[in-house]
Design a protein around this motif. Structure first.
Motif, PDB file in Angstrom:
ATOM      1  N   ILE A 147       7.770  11.420  -6.525  1.00  0.00           N
ATOM      2  CA  ILE A 147       7.181  10.121  -6.180  1.00  0.00           C
ATOM      3  C   ILE A 147       5.710  10.363  -5.857  1.00  0.00           C
ATOM      4  O   ILE A 147       5.389  11.178  -4.998  1.00  0.00           O
ATOM      5  CB  ILE A 147       7.875   9.492  -4.942  1.00  0.00           C
ATOM      6  N   LEU A 148       4.835   9.663  -6.585  1.00  0.00           N
ATOM      7  CA  LEU A 148       3.388   9.837  -6.405  1.00  0.00           C
ATOM      8  C   LEU A 148       2.837   8.688  -5.567  1.00  0.00           C
ATOM      9  O   LEU A 148       3.057   7.513  -5.868  1.00  0.00           O
ATOM     10  CB  LEU A 148       2.713   9.854  -7.778  1.00  0.00           C
ATOM     11  N   HIS A 149       2.109   9.052  -4.503  1.00  0.00           N
ATOM     12  CA  HIS A 149       1.505   8.031  -3.640  1.00  0.00           C
ATOM     13  C   HIS A 149       0.101   8.497  -3.243  1.00  0.00           C
ATOM     14  O   HIS A 149      -0.049   9.590  -2.693  1.00  0.00           O
ATOM     15  CB  HIS A 149       2.375   7.821  -2.396  1.00  0.00           C
ATOM     16  N   ALA A 150      -0.896   7.679  -3.526  1.00  0.00           N
ATOM     17  CA  ALA A 150      -2.297   7.965  -3.158  1.00  0.00           C
ATOM     18  C   ALA A 150      -2.715   9.399  -3.496  1.00  0.00           C
ATOM     19  O   ALA A 150      -3.309  10.091  -2.685  1.00  0.00           O
ATOM     20  CB  ALA A 150      -2.530   7.666  -1.677  1.00  0.00           C
ATOM     21  N   GLY A 151      -2.354   9.831  -4.710  1.00  0.00           N
ATOM     22  CA  GLY A 151      -2.808  11.136  -5.177  1.00  0.00           C
ATOM     23  C   GLY A 151      -1.957  12.313  -4.751  1.00  0.00           C
ATOM     24  O   GLY A 151      -2.262  13.452  -5.087  1.00  0.00           O
ATOM     25  N   PHE A 152      -0.887  12.043  -4.015  1.00  0.00           N
ATOM     26  CA  PHE A 152      -0.022  13.123  -3.530  1.00  0.00           C
ATOM     27  C   PHE A 152       1.433  12.882  -3.935  1.00  0.00           C
ATOM     28  O   PHE A 152       1.911  11.740  -3.852  1.00  0.00           O
ATOM     29  CB  PHE A 152      -0.066  13.199  -1.996  1.00  0.00           C
ATOM     30  N   PRO A 198       7.540   7.034  -9.679  1.00  0.00           N
ATOM     31  CA  PRO A 198       8.059   8.309 -10.159  1.00  0.00           C
ATOM     32  C   PRO A 198       7.240   8.813 -11.350  1.00  0.00           C
ATOM     33  O   PRO A 198       6.968   8.056 -12.272  1.00  0.00           O
ATOM     34  CB  PRO A 198       9.497   7.976 -10.580  1.00  0.00           C
ATOM     35  N   ILE A 200       5.000  12.883  -2.773  1.00  0.00           N
ATOM     36  CA  ILE A 200       5.532  12.828  -1.406  1.00  0.00           C
ATOM     37  C   ILE A 200       7.005  13.235  -1.332  1.00  0.00           C
ATOM     38  O   ILE A 200       7.509  13.487  -0.247  1.00  0.00           O
ATOM     39  CB  ILE A 200       5.320  11.444  -0.738  1.00  0.00           C
ATOM     40  N   GLN A 201       7.689  13.274  -2.472  1.00  0.00           N
ATOM     41  CA  GLN A 201       9.084  13.736  -2.462  1.00  0.00           C
ATOM     42  C   GLN A 201       9.546  13.918  -3.906  1.00  0.00           C
ATOM     43  O   GLN A 201       9.034  13.270  -4.811  1.00  0.00           O
ATOM     44  CB  GLN A 201       9.968  12.703  -1.740  1.00  0.00           C
ATOM     45  N   LYS A 202      10.498  14.811  -4.070  1.00  0.00           N
ATOM     46  CA  LYS A 202      11.099  14.948  -5.400  1.00  0.00           C
ATOM     47  C   LYS A 202      12.130  13.851  -5.620  1.00  0.00           C
ATOM     48  O   LYS A 202      12.758  13.386  -4.673  1.00  0.00           O
ATOM     49  CB  LYS A 202      11.794  16.305  -5.521  1.00  0.00           C
ATOM     50  N   MET A 253       0.812  -1.220   0.000  1.00  0.00           N
ATOM     51  CA  MET A 253       0.000   0.000   0.000  1.00  0.00           C
ATOM     52  C   MET A 253       0.846   1.271   0.000  1.00  0.00           C
ATOM     53  O   MET A 253       0.346   2.350  -0.240  1.00  0.00           O
ATOM     54  CB  MET A 253      -0.887   0.002   1.243  1.00  0.00           C
ATOM     55  N   CYS A 254       2.123   1.079   0.304  1.00  0.00           N
ATOM     56  CA  CYS A 254       2.995   2.247   0.272  1.00  0.00           C
ATOM     57  C   CYS A 254       3.614   2.440  -1.109  1.00  0.00           C
ATOM     58  O   CYS A 254       4.649   3.067  -1.259  1.00  0.00           O
ATOM     59  CB  CYS A 254       4.097   2.129   1.318  1.00  0.00           C
ATOM     60  N   LEU A 255       2.994   1.835  -2.078  1.00  0.00           N
ATOM     61  CA  LEU A 255       3.462   1.942  -3.446  1.00  0.00           C
ATOM     62  C   LEU A 255       3.561   3.409  -3.861  1.00  0.00           C
ATOM     63  O   LEU A 255       2.640   4.172  -3.633  1.00  0.00           O
ATOM     64  CB  LEU A 255       2.446   1.232  -4.349  1.00  0.00           C
ATOM     65  N   GLY A 256       4.684   3.754  -4.459  1.00  0.00           N
ATOM     66  CA  GLY A 256       4.830   5.103  -4.992  1.00  0.00           C
ATOM     67  C   GLY A 256       5.537   4.977  -6.324  1.00  0.00           C
ATOM     68  O   GLY A 256       6.392   4.109  -6.489  1.00  0.00           O
ATOM     69  N   LEU A 270       2.468  18.728  -0.464  1.00  0.00           N
ATOM     70  CA  LEU A 270       3.364  18.202   0.571  1.00  0.00           C
ATOM     71  C   LEU A 270       4.849  18.359   0.205  1.00  0.00           C
ATOM     72  O   LEU A 270       5.708  17.959   0.978  1.00  0.00           O
ATOM     73  CB  LEU A 270       3.072  16.710   0.827  1.00  0.00           C
TER      74      LEU A 270
END
Ligand code: SF4
Lengths: 391, 73
Positions: free
Chosen positions: B43-48, B6, B50-52, B1-4, B32
């Motif tokens: 990095i895209l995770h659940a619509g957000f 690029p 989360i980091q460059k 579920m923590c799939l992210g 964020l």
């Protein structure tokens, strides 16, 4: 450069496998002992990647990879599912959830007494909607002003900041029909609980990459300092994972130089970042701030493990109007889960593998899951079912 | 579920962005992450986001890994 293909390169993977196995072979010969190197991957996404790319089969037999409690779906307590089921039955409620949660069984799973997962409840008429992001749940609340929208907040540190932001947006926009039932969990306290239990020997941690994009390296330092176990924050492509394994094997090798073997030169253990293209040592400070503004740590129950101190997140007083626990009188009767035969708890603690379960593939499968480890595609049982059943 | 995954930032509209991966474009929140610019990978995770993703760092890591391969030949 898309950062995926490059980190799947068979050429790079081959070089790494040779480097790992060469080093292990040398250590084995020097040590002259049949001792396994046990590395735990905490995150379910790592578990799946390790299986999908056949990484276990590439490594020297003395390296053992074990899976830990790193799937938020798998560790959600049956009690929380019961609460979500109860919430979905309340008048004028729309329950919004990530799709992963929809099939997870509640505490009454094997007794056949009515609905026991959100999916079944939905068939029974409850208004349950699968969303991709918390922003979708906010939209549902905006478009249904006469309903109360409850979002099931599941996830680790990776997901929780976005939910926190959703709650802040609801406040800014005056949305008074939006609530969150928070089941968020924190990874470092769970790692601590595993180590404290002393049930499993771990020589190195493959730490979760995306949790760490948010929290950075510092929250793992106690593992290196107090438990003397090296940690490597790792990306998700095969080359990432192999590089991390090489770093952990090297850390072990470094620790024995000049020392007896074992015990190791304990002060050598440290936290390293393999996934440095996405993880800064300090993490994502903006996300940490919003997380801390909306949530505070609380004790939380993990399925199969029990209550772990300060391992969950609850909504702070300032935002309590959005807390489903405040807005609804959720029954507090905790019914003992009765999943006879299911050993998910032991699997999540790294002390058993799915093949040890008598129900694995015989009564429990991804189509008809009994425990949460089989429901989630990132659950260890589901990964074994897909990739190692026929080995 | 923590799939992210690029994704590449194509267009920015306030705290939202059009992001693209493998030819598919979708909307994501960039609230964020600080300083996101068009052309960055995140990095895209659940619509957000989360980091460059640090492109230079990725190139450097790959270079080091190639050396490991060469040393083992
Ligand atoms: S195979 Fe099924 S019953 Fe057995 S531990 Fe896994 S989820 Fe539980």
């Amino acid at each position: 450069m898309q950062f995926v293909d490059e980190f799947c390169s068979p050429g790079l993977a081959k070089g790494l496998v040779e480097a790992i196995n060469g080093l292990v072979d040398r250590v084995d010969r020097v040590d002259r002992m049949d001792k396994k190197i046990v590395l735990m991957e905490v995150c379910g996404t790592h578990t799946v990647s390790i299986f999908r790319h056949g990484i276990r089969n590439l490594l020297a037999p003395s390296i053992r990879l074990v899976s830990g409690p790193g799937c938020p779906v798998c560790v959600t307590d049956a009690w929380d599912i019961d609460s979500a089921l109860w919430l979905s039955m309340q008048k004028d409620v729309i329950l919004a959830t990530f799709g992963d949660m929809i099939r997870v069984p509640g505490s009454q799973a094997q007794k056949g007494e009515g609905a026991n997962s959100l999916e079944r409840q939905r068939v029974g008429g409850a208004d349950i909607r699968v969303v991709y992001s918390v922003l979708d749940a906010l939209d549902i609340a905006r478009n249904n002003p006469t309903k109360r929208v409850v979002f099931l907040g599941i996830g680790f540190e990776t997901t929780a900041p976005s939910i926190a932001l959703g709650i802040r947006l609801a406040k800014e926009q005056g949305l008074d029909n939006f609530f969150v039932y928070s089941c968020h969990k924190l990874i470092p306290p769970a790692m601590k609980a595993l180590l404290e239990s002393g049930e499993v020997r771990i020589d190195g941690f493959i730490c979760p990459g995306h949790v760490s994009t948010i929290i950075g390296a510092k929250p793992y330092e106690f593992i290196a300092e107090q438990y003397h176990i090296p940690c490597v924050i790792t990306g998700f492509e095969p080359v990432d994972i192999l590089q991390a394994i090489l770093m952990l094997v090297k850390a072990r090798d470094r620790a024995r130089i000049g020392g007896q073997c074992p015990p190791y030169n304990k002060d050598q253990a440290r936290v390293e970042i393999q996934y440095s293209r996405a993880v800064k040592p300090e993490g994502n400070v903006v996300a940490q701030q919003i997380l801390a503004e909306v949530f505070e740590p609380t004790d939380a129950a993990w399925r199969g493990i029990g209550v772990i101190p300060d391992s969950g997140l609850k909504i702070r007083q300032e935002y309590s109007q959005f807390d489903a626990n405040m807005a609804f009188e959720i029954p507090q009767t905790h019914i003992e889960t009765n999943l006879s035969g299911c050993i998910c708890g032991k699997i999540l603690r790294g002390i058993a593998v799915p093949l040890d379960c008598s129900l694995f593939g015989k009564g429990c499968s991804p189509e008809e899951p009994i425990g949460a480890c089989m429901v989630s595609s990132e659950g260890t049982c589901a990964a074994y079912y897909k990739y190692v059943r026929y080995e | 579920m923590c799939l992210g995954i690029p994704v590449k930032v194509r267009k920015i509209l306030g705290s939202m962005a059009d992001v693209e991966t493998g030819g598919v474009t979708r909307q994501a929140s960039i609230a964020l992450v600080e300083d996101v610019r068009v052309g960055d990978f995140v990095i895209l995770h659940a619509g957000f986001a989360i980091q460059k993703v640090d492109e230079q760092d990725a190139i450097e890591t790959l270079r080091l890994l190639e050396e490991i391969g060469i040393c083992n030949l």
